[in-house]
Design a protein around this motif. Structure first.
Motif, PDB file in Angstrom:
ATOM      1  N   GLU A 257      -3.064  -4.263   3.396  1.00 17.54           N
ATOM      2  CA  GLU A 257      -3.284  -3.163   2.728  1.00 17.54           C
ATOM      3  C   GLU A 257      -3.716  -2.447   2.173  1.00 17.54           C
ATOM      4  O   GLU A 257      -4.411  -2.113   1.612  1.00 17.54           O
ATOM      5  N   MET A 258      -2.647  -3.192   0.553  1.00 18.21           N
ATOM      6  CA  MET A 258      -2.989  -2.218  -0.630  1.00 18.21           C
ATOM      7  C   MET A 258      -5.021  -2.970  -0.940  1.00 18.21           C
ATOM      8  O   MET A 258      -5.260  -1.442  -1.370  1.00 18.21           O
TER       9      MET A 258
ATOM     10  N   HIS B 244      -6.513   7.408  -4.534  1.00 17.74           N
ATOM     11  CA  HIS B 244      -6.217   6.108  -3.977  1.00 17.74           C
ATOM     12  C   HIS B 244      -7.563   5.102  -5.131  1.00 17.74           C
ATOM     13  O   HIS B 244      -7.625   4.283  -5.275  1.00 17.74           O
TER      14      HIS B 244
ATOM     15  N   GLN C  73      -6.822  -0.264   0.834  1.00 17.63           N
ATOM     16  CA  GLN C  73      -6.360   1.334  -0.151  1.00 17.63           C
ATOM     17  C   GLN C  73      -6.937   1.678  -1.167  1.00 17.63           C
ATOM     18  O   GLN C  73      -7.381   2.945  -1.717  1.00 17.63           O
TER      19      GLN C  73
ATOM     20  N   ALA D  44       0.711  -0.991  -0.150  1.00 23.84           N
ATOM     21  CA  ALA D  44      -0.068   0.016  -0.192  1.00 23.84           C
ATOM     22  C   ALA D  44       0.903   1.404  -0.365  1.00 23.84           C
ATOM     23  O   ALA D  44       0.574   2.770  -0.758  1.00 23.84           O
TER      24      ALA D  44
END
Length: 88
Positions: free
Chosen positions: A35-36, A21, A39, A7
């Motif tokens: 996390e990626m 994003h 996001q 991320a």
């Protein structure tokens, strides 16, 4: 290393390219993608991903064996699925 994950890398690229994003397309199938996926606006968990990865993503792609990434990219290029423009 804390804060050093996919991320963060996508955040740096988004800043460089001047995009938000919500415009980022990401695919993941493991815990190192959480996390990626959280996001990215267009986050896809692969069909073969564990349940916690599927919960972190906004959408689900077919499995790796079904060429899921290719199918979603083709949808994006055709403006289909979640990439379709909202109706007036």
């Amino acid at each position: 290393m804390p804060g050093n994950h996919k991320a963060h890398g996508l955040d740096l690229l988004a800043q460089r390219w001047g995009i938000g994003h919500h415009q980022v397309l990401a695919f993941g199938d493991g815990g190192n993608d959480l996390e990626m996926l959280k996001q990215s606006g267009f986050s896809f968990a692969m069909g073969n991903a564990p349940e916690r990865v599927k919960q972190a993503a906004r959408y689900q792609a077919p499995t790796n064996n079904q060429q899921g990434v290719l199918q979603v990219i083709e949808q994006m290029l055709a403006g289909e699925g979640p990439f379709a423009a909202p109706a007036d």
